[in-house]
Design a protein around this motif. Structure first.
Motif: not given
Ligand code: NAD
Length: 279
Positions: A135-137, A157-158, A162, A199, A202, A224, A247, A251
């Motif tokens: 995902g984004g991170a 990724d699930a 993606r 995620p 969490m 993270i 994580g 941050a």
């Molecule tokens: P997102 O929703 O953009 O991406 C999450 C990805 O994980 C998705 O592509 C989803 O399909 C996949 N996914 C979910 N469950 C799964 C599983 N069981 N197995 C495989 N893939 C799975 O979210 P994001 O913005 O990338 O953030 C993800 C997590 O990272 C969040 O919990 C956020 O709190 C944390 N985060 C932490 C920091 C930091 O600075 N520490 C920064 C950004 C995000």
């Protein structure tokens, strides 16, 4: 040089964010005045559709910088005047610098994660790294890993599409070093490290994204998720004897990078981290 700064965070559901505390305290320690405003889309009627208006307002009011988080990191891109090279290549921005009425987008997520890795896991073997979550991170971390010279990046990724899309984007930018795999067991076989970027773990989504039996003591593990800071994955990996990074390191790293872009001054990263861990 300026000693007063107006900054903020745009995103949804950000009331618990520790970024305001990190930015304001580091500024205070440096004798600067910095106000960091939460701009929570959950409290803005119209939500994401308001993003152009919010950026225009920030420009008009005279904000110096904005952090951008879920769900705006991609949506903000076409609204900016200029992008750093990593932000352009990733198609995602987490930091916007406003200067002379221009909006310039950067991404400190990947560089922040890399900072955390060097700090928490110096000498980590980047030979075969599994990235769980594209995902984004995850996309920002993948970019950082490729810049750091990862040998082989195995993306799971699930949502298989993606993982595929990220592997393809990395192939175009960095040559053949990333592969998308459907099976976590196959990906973790022989892996030197694991980055967990889903995620899962969490407070509202406890548990592990992969069976604990797939971890090996020889792997380093980077988590993270940081609400809570000690996730089930970290607990399990630590108990097994893995070197771990929580994580919080990412941050802090992303905040340090943003502080430097906002103020033009170097942050004392160790001090920011101490403060973060006292919150
Ligand atoms: P997102 O929703 O953009 O991406 C999450 C990805 O994980 C998705 O592509 C989803 O399909 C996949 N996914 C979910 N469950 C799964 C599983 N069981 N197995 C495989 N893939 C799975 O979210 P994001 O913005 O990338 O953030 C993800 C997590 O990272 C969040 O919990 C956020 O709190 C944390 N985060 C932490 C920091 C930091 O600075 N520490 C920064 C950004 C995000």
């Amino acid at each position: 040089a300026a000693d007063k700064f107006l900054c903020g965070l745009v995103g949804a559901g950000i009331q618990q964010s520790l970024t305001p505390a990190m930015q304001e305290e580091e500024a205070r320690q440096q004798g600067l005045r910095l106000h960091y405003q939460l701009i929570d889309l959950d409290r803005t009627p119209g939500s994401l559709a308001q993003l152009p208006m919010l950026l225009e307002a920030a420009r008009t009011i005279g904000f110096d910088g904005l952090n951008v988080t879920f769900p705006c990191k991609q949506a903000v891109v076409p609204l900016l005047d200029e992008l750093s090279a990593p932000a352009r290549e990733m198609g995602a921005v987490n930091t916007v610098v406003l200067h002379d009425g221009r909006l310039v987008g950067h991404n400190t997520d990947g560089s922040g994660w890399a900072w955390g890795l060097r700090r928490a896991l110096p000498g980590a073997d980047l030979g075969r790294v599994v990235l769980l979550g594209a995902g984004g991170a995850g996309c920002a971390i993948a970019d950082a890993l490729c810049r750091m010279g990862v040998g082989e990046l195995r993306i799971v990724d699930a949502d298989a599409a993606r993982a595929q899309a990220l592997a393809q984007a990395l192939l175009d930018r960095f040559g053949p070093r990333a592969v998308a795999l459907a099976d976590a067991a196959q990906a973790l076989h022989g892996a030197t490290g694991l980055v967990h970027a889903t995620p899962t773990g969490m407070a509202k989504l406890p548990g592990l994204a992969i069976p604990a039996s797939l971890l090996r003591p020889s792997m380093w593990v980077s988590e993270i998720v940081y609400f809570p800071i000690e996730t089930d994955l970290l607990r399990t990996a630590r108990a097994l004897g893995c070197r771990v990074m929580d994580g919080g390191a990412m941050a802090v790293g992303q905040a340090v990078g943003a502080f430097e872009l906002f103020t033009g001054r170097q942050a004392d990263a160790a001090r920011v981290e101490r403060h973060f861990r006292s919150l």
